[in-house]
Design an enzyme around this catalytic site. Structure first.
Site, PDB file in Angstrom:
ATOM      1  CG  MET A 141      13.274  -3.497   5.483  1.00  0.00           C
ATOM      2  SD  MET A 141      12.821  -4.059   7.139  1.00  0.00           S
ATOM      3  CE  MET A 141      11.203  -4.784   6.780  1.00  0.00           C
ATOM      4  CB  CYS A 142      10.554   1.170   0.890  1.00  0.00           C
ATOM      5  SG  CYS A 142      10.490   0.228  -0.644  1.00  0.00           S
ATOM      6  CD1 TRP A 143       5.929   2.324   3.295  1.00  0.00           C
ATOM      7  CD2 TRP A 143       3.853   2.477   2.506  1.00  0.00           C
ATOM      8  NE1 TRP A 143       5.274   3.220   4.077  1.00  0.00           N
ATOM      9  CE2 TRP A 143       3.980   3.350   3.614  1.00  0.00           C
ATOM     10  CE3 TRP A 143       2.649   2.427   1.849  1.00  0.00           C
ATOM     11  CZ2 TRP A 143       2.934   4.122   4.079  1.00  0.00           C
ATOM     12  CZ3 TRP A 143       1.601   3.220   2.307  1.00  0.00           C
ATOM     13  CH2 TRP A 143       1.746   4.043   3.414  1.00  0.00           C
TER      14      TRP A 143
END
Length: 151
Positions: free
Chosen positions: A59-61
């Site tokens: 998960m990232c932005w």
């Protein structure tokens, strides 16, 4: 199921996903070394490719960067999913072994549904085996058998 998980930031969505994975009885290993998102995604992807985890979740932005980084590792088929249908069918039709999601734009309850769909689909559709194998051949440097000039 052994799952390697990585996120480059904290959010209610990240917490909801980790809570769900733990509640589901999964063996969850969290990559939490303060790594930048490309390195974190690479570490998760390598573990999946080497068989140290059944699947990975990154998960990232936006989820896009971690998906791109994970897909640079041979043997990884990372899918960016924003709803359960995408996650389920990425596993079923593409044999995706890494799930990427946005930790900023995915609501916690939706993220949990996406994770459930991804980890709940354990086998790819046998009818897609040739298509999945073709992608791996391309990654190994073989030219597509149906390639045409100008495509």
């Amino acid at each position: 199921m052994r799952i390697l998980f990585g996120a480059d930031d904290q959010s209610p969505t990240v917490s909801a996903v980790l809570d769900r994975l733990h509640a589901g009885g999964h063996d969850v290993v969290v990559v939490d070394d303060g790594l930048p998102w490309p390195s974190m995604a690479h570490r998760v992807a390598v573990a999946v490719a080497e068989g140290d985890a059944d699947v990975g979740i990154v998960m990232c932005w936006t989820g896009t960067g971690t998906s791109i980084a994970a897909n640079k590792v041979p043997g990884v088929r990372a899918a960016l999913a924003w709803e359960p249908w995408i996650a389920r069918n990425a596993r079923l039709w593409n044999d995706a072994n890494v799930l990427a999601m946005s930790l900023k734009r995915t609501a916690p309850d939706v993220a949990v549904e996406i994770v459930d769909a991804f980890v709940g689909t354990t086998e790819p559709d046998a009818d897609e085996a040739d298509n999945i194998a073709q992608i791996e051949q391309w990654r190994a440097g073989s030219a597509p058998s149906d390639a045409r000039a100008g495509d």
